[in-house]
Design a protein around this motif. Structure first.
Motif, PDB file in Angstrom:
ATOM      1  N   ARG A 369       0.833  -1.209   0.000  1.00  0.00           N
ATOM      2  CA  ARG A 369       0.000   0.000   0.000  1.00  0.00           C
ATOM      3  C   ARG A 369       0.866   1.257   0.000  1.00  0.00           C
ATOM      4  O   ARG A 369       0.467   2.295  -0.525  1.00  0.00           O
ATOM      5  N   LEU A 370       2.017   1.170   0.652  1.00  0.00           N
ATOM      6  CA  LEU A 370       2.987   2.258   0.614  1.00  0.00           C
ATOM      7  C   LEU A 370       4.222   1.750  -0.112  1.00  0.00           C
ATOM      8  O   LEU A 370       4.802   0.745   0.283  1.00  0.00           O
ATOM      9  N   ARG A 371       4.602   2.421  -1.169  1.00  0.00           N
ATOM     10  CA  ARG A 371       5.794   2.044  -1.913  1.00  0.00           C
ATOM     11  C   ARG A 371       6.411   3.301  -2.497  1.00  0.00           C
ATOM     12  O   ARG A 371       5.726   4.309  -2.690  1.00  0.00           O
ATOM     13  N   PRO A 372       7.706   3.275  -2.790  1.00  0.00           N
ATOM     14  CA  PRO A 372       8.354   4.466  -3.353  1.00  0.00           C
ATOM     15  C   PRO A 372       7.697   4.881  -4.665  1.00  0.00           C
ATOM     16  O   PRO A 372       7.151   4.042  -5.396  1.00  0.00           O
ATOM     17  N   PRO A 373       7.743   6.170  -4.990  1.00  0.00           N
ATOM     18  CA  PRO A 373       7.123   6.647  -6.235  1.00  0.00           C
ATOM     19  C   PRO A 373       7.933   6.288  -7.479  1.00  0.00           C
ATOM     20  O   PRO A 373       7.534   6.648  -8.580  1.00  0.00           O
ATOM     21  N   VAL A 374       9.076   5.601  -7.287  1.00  0.00           N
ATOM     22  CA  VAL A 374       9.918   5.190  -8.406  1.00  0.00           C
ATOM     23  C   VAL A 374      10.290   3.724  -8.222  1.00  0.00           C
ATOM     24  O   VAL A 374       9.989   3.118  -7.188  1.00  0.00           O
ATOM     25  N   GLY A 375      10.972   3.134  -9.228  1.00  0.00           N
ATOM     26  CA  GLY A 375      11.387   1.746  -9.146  1.00  0.00           C
ATOM     27  C   GLY A 375      12.566   1.554  -8.202  1.00  0.00           C
ATOM     28  O   GLY A 375      13.223   2.511  -7.788  1.00  0.00           O
ATOM     29  N   TRP A 376      12.855   0.275  -7.938  1.00  0.00           N
ATOM     30  CA  TRP A 376      13.886  -0.022  -6.933  1.00  0.00           C
ATOM     31  C   TRP A 376      15.287   0.338  -7.410  1.00  0.00           C
ATOM     32  O   TRP A 376      16.155   0.675  -6.591  1.00  0.00           O
ATOM     33  N   ALA A 377      15.551   0.275  -8.707  1.00  0.00           N
ATOM     34  CA  ALA A 377      16.863   0.707  -9.192  1.00  0.00           C
ATOM     35  C   ALA A 377      17.057   2.204  -8.943  1.00  0.00           C
ATOM     36  O   ALA A 377      18.143   2.653  -8.562  1.00  0.00           O
TER      37      ALA A 377
END
Length: 629
Positions: A369-377
Motif C-alpha cells: 500500500r505504501l511504496r516508493p514513487p519510483v522503481g527499486w533501481a
C-alpha cells in the motif's frame, strides 16, 4: 483587455502554475543544481588555499569579530560566525522546504509521510551504526553524528549530472527523505553537540520562541517582527550554550505554504486596476501588497533567500571548513583511522543500505500500500547519491573534533562524496544495461502517484477529444480570451495528431477579472455544444480571441451552420452557466488559479506547455500506465 497570441510576452510557453508560482519544487531543484557547482568550486578553492598557504588560511578564518550592544556582546572567529551565524539562514531555508513539502508537496497526502520518514531515519541509523562499529570503545565515538546527514544541495546537483536517465520523481523522493535527516540532524546538534547549557538563557530563548508561535497563530505577517524576534532567540540560544542554528529550522517550519487562491489573485487584479486608474503612491503600495499577499510567505521567502544560501552562504561555509593540508603522511594516517573509515563506509555503504532497506521494509509491511514513487533501481541510485554528506557533516565535525581528528573527519567526508558519486554512476550504467521493459519497471516502479485533479474525468459530462479508453488523459483548464490558451491550442493539436492514444479534455475557467469576454465566450461554447458543435466553436473562439463580443459569437454560430435563433436565445437565458460554475468549482478544489493549467493522468503538469515538454509528460504517463494493471 484582449491580447493576440503574438503579444503573450515573456511568459509564452509556460503554464499558469509556472508563471504565477514559478513551480517551487522545480525552482528549488534548479537552484540546488547550480549551487552544487559553486559548492564544489569553493571546496576545491579551500583545499588549494590550505595547501598553498596553510597559515594564511587558518589566520583568515581564525580572525576574531565581535558584535556588541552596550556592555553585552558576542565574540567569535570568522569561521564560527559562518558556521553558527550564516548557516542559521541555510537551515531556515531547509525548514521552509520541509514545510512546503508538508503543505503542498508529496507529503500533503499524510499517508505518504511514513515512507520518506522511514527512509530518512534508516538512511541515518545504519551509517551511525557503521561509524560506531569502527569507533567502539574509543573517545572518537562521540563523532557519530558526522555520518548521518545527506547534503541535499550537493546530492541533487550530482544526481542531475550522473543520473539524467533517472525519473524526476526520484529527486522528489530523495528531497523528502533528506529533509527528514536535515531536521533530525539539527535536533541532534541541539541536544548532543551543545555544551555547558545555561538554563536561564535557554528558558529565555524558549519564551521568545513561544511569542513567535503566538503571533504566528494570530495571523501577524510583518516580516520585521519575526526577524527581530528570531535574532533575539538566536542570541539567547548562543548565550545558553545550545547551537543557535536550530532556530533557523524552527522558524522555517512555522512558515506555511499554499497555492495562490483565485480569490486572492482577483483581489490583486482589482487593486492593480485602481493603481492603473490613479497611479498614486498609496495605490502603488496597495497593489504591491495585494500581489505579494497572493503568494504564500513560504514561497516568497524561498524565492528571495534560497539563491543566497545556495550561491553564497553554503559555498562560503565550504571555503571556511573544507581546507585541509593533504600529504602522503596525512592521507596514510587518515585511511588507517577509525574516524575516516567510519565516515567513509558509513556514507558509501550504510546510506544506501539504510535508505533502500527502510523503503523495502515499509513496502513489505504495508503489503504494497505504501511504496516508493519510483522503481527499486532508482531508489538504489538515490541511496548511493545520498552518501554525499557535506554541509551538516562538516558542521558536526567542527563541533566535535579539533586538530588531527578534525582533518581525518574532513578527509572521510570528502572521500565519501567522491566515492558516492562514482558508485551512483555505476548504478546508472548497470541499470541502462537491463532489457527495456525490465529497465522501465526498475526506474518507474508501479506505485500510484498523487492525483492532483480533484474532479475525475467523466466522459458523460466532460468535453472529450480522442479515444475513450486512451491510456493518457490531458485535462486543460482554459479561458477563451487568455492568450496563453491560444498559444497552447496549437501545441495540443500537434500533440493529438502525433499521439493517437491520448484523449484531451477542456474545462472552463474564465478569468473574468482580467478577461471581460471570457464568461460569454464559455457560454457560447456550451450553447454550441447543445447543437453538437462544441469543438468547432472551441477551435473558432481560440483562433479569434480578439473578437469575442456577443455579436461576434452570434456570427460564429452562423458560420458553423448552427440554428442562430436558438443559439441567441441560449446565450440570452444563460445556458451553460451552471456547468461553467461546476468547472470553476472543480478548478478551485484542484488549486488551479490561472490558465492554461494542465493535468496529465490526474497529475498537474508543472513545466512548459511546448510540444517537447508535453510530449515528454505524455510518454512518462504512458509508460507508468503500462506498468500498472
Amino acid at each position: 483587455m484582449t491580447e493576440s497570441r503574438d503579444e503573450a510576452g515573456p511568459f509564452a510557453g509556460r503554464t499558469a502554475w509556472a508563471r504565477s508560482l514559478r513551480t517551487p519544487l522545480r525552482e528549488f531543484l534548479r537552484t540546488e543544481t547550480g549551487g552544487a557547482v559553486f559548492l564544489l568550486a569553493a571546496t576545491l578553492a579551500a583545499l588549494a588555499w590550505a595547501n598553498i598557504d596553510a597559515s594564511s588560511y587558518e589566520g583568515m578564518w581564525g580572525t576574531k569579530a565581535s558584535i556588541r550592544v552596550g556592555d553585552a556582546g558576542i565574540t567569535r572567529d570568522l569561521r564560527d560566525w559562518v558556521n553558527g551565524g550564516l548557516m542559521t539562514i541555510f537551515f531556515f531555508v531547509v525548514g521552509l522546504e520541509a514545510r512546503r513539502e508538508y503543505d503542498m508537496g508529496e507529503l500533503r497526502d499524510r499517508r505518504r509521510v511514513a515512507l520518506p520518514l522511514a527512509a530518512g531515519l534508516g538512511g541515518m541509523m545504519i551509517p551511525i551504526a557503521v561509524y560506531l562499529a569502527f569507533n567502539a570503545g574509543r573517545s572518537t565515538a562521540h563523532g557519530w553524528g558526522i555520518a548521518m546527514s545527506t547534503d541535499t544541495a550537493f546530492a541533487l546537483g550530482v544526481l542531475a549530472l550522473v543520473g539524467r536517465n533517472f525519473p524526476s520523481r526520484l529527486r522528489v523522493y530523495l528531497l523528502t527523505a533528506t529533509v527528514v535527516d536535515d531536521v533530525v540532524a539539527l535536533a541532534v546538534i541541539g541536544v548532543f553537540y551543545s555544551e555547558d547549557v545555561s538554563p536561564p538563557a535557554l528558558l529565555a530563548a524558549l519564551a521568545i520562541f513561544a511569542v513567535i508561535v503566538l503571533i504566528r497563530a494570530a495571523g501577524i505577517r510583518q516580516f520585521g517582527v519575526y526577524l527581530i524576534l528570531g535574532v533575539a532567540t538566536w542570541g539567547a540560544l548562543e548565550s545558553s550554550g545550545v547551537e543557535p542554528i536550530v532556530i533557523g529550522l524552527a522558524m522555517g517550519l512555522l512558515t506555511y505554504a499554499h497555492p495562490a487562491a483565485r480569490t486572492d489573485l482577483e483581489r490583486a487584479t482589482e487593486v492593480f486596476r485602481l493603481f492603473r486608474e490613479q497611479p498614486t503612491p498609496e495605490y502603488a503600495r496597495s497593489a504591491q501588497t495585494g500581489v505579494a499577499a497572493a503568494i504564500s510567505p513560504n514561497e516568497r521567502l524561498q524565492l528571495v533567500i534560497h539563491p543566497w544560501t545556495s550561491y553564497v552562504i553554503v559555498p562560503l561555509f565550504a571555503l571556511a571548513n573544507a581546507g585541509i593540508t593533504i600529504s602522503g603522511g596525512v592521507l596514510g594516517r587518515a585511511f588507517a583511522s577509525p574516524v575516516t573509515l567510519g565516515i567513509l563506509v558509513g556514507y558509501v555503504v550504510g546510506k544506501p543500505i539504510g535508505l533502500l532497506g527502510a523503503s523495502w521494509l515499509v513496502t513489505k509491511f504495508s503489503r504494497g500500500r505504501l511504496r516508493p514513487p519510483v522503481g527499486w533501481a532508482a531508489v538504489g541510485g538515490g541511496g548511493t547519491i545520498a552518501g554525499i554528506g557535506f554541509t551538516v557533516a562538516l558542521l558536526i565535525a567542527t563541533l566535535t573534533f579539533t586538530g588531527p581528528r578534525l582533518e581525518e573527519a574532513k578527509i572521510g567526508i570528502l572521500s565519501a562524496a567522491l566515492c558516492a558519486t562514482i558508485v551512483t554512476w555505476v548504478v546508472v550504467r548497470l541499470t541502462g544495461l537491463l532489457p527495456p521493459k525490465t529497465r522501465l519497471r526498475a526506474l518507474l516502479g508501479t506505485s500510484e502517484t498523487i492525483i492532483d485533479l480533484a474532479a475525475p474525468v467523466d466522459p458523460e459530462r466532460d468535453h472529450v477529444r480522442g479515444p475513450a479508453r486512451a491510456p493518457v488523459t490531458v485535462v486543460e483548464y482554459g479561458d477563451f480570451e487568455c492568450p496563453y490558451c491560444g498559444q497552447a491550442e496549437d501545441v495540443i493539436r500537434e500533440l493529438l495528431a502525433g499521439h493517437g492514444d491520448v484523449r484531451y479534455v477542456w474545462r472552463h475557467l474564465p478569468l473574468t477579472d482580467v478577461h471581460p469576454q471570457a464568461q460569454m465566450a464559455a457560454q457560447a461554447a456550451e450553447a454550441a455544444a447543445e447543437q453538437g458543435a462544441f469543438w468547432e466553436m472551441h477551435d473558432l473562439l481560440l483562433e479569434r480571441q480578439d473578437a469575442l463580443q456577443p455579436k461576434d459569437l452570434v456570427r460564429y454560430a452562423g458560420e458553423l451552420g448552427l440554428d442562430v435563433d436558438r443559439f441567441r436565445a441560449d446565450l440570452r437565458t444563460g445556458l451553460g452557466t451552471d456547468r461553467i460554475a461546476e468547472d470553476v468549482d472543480s478548478a478551485d478544489l484542484s488549486s488551479v488559479s490561472g490558465t492554461p493549467t494542465f493535468f496529465v493522468n490526474g497529475r498537474r503538469h508543472m513545466g512548459a506547455y511546448d510540444i517537447a515538454d508535453l510530449t515528454a509528460a505524455v510518454k512518462t504517463a504512458r509508460k507508468s500506465a503500462a506498468l500498472r494493471p
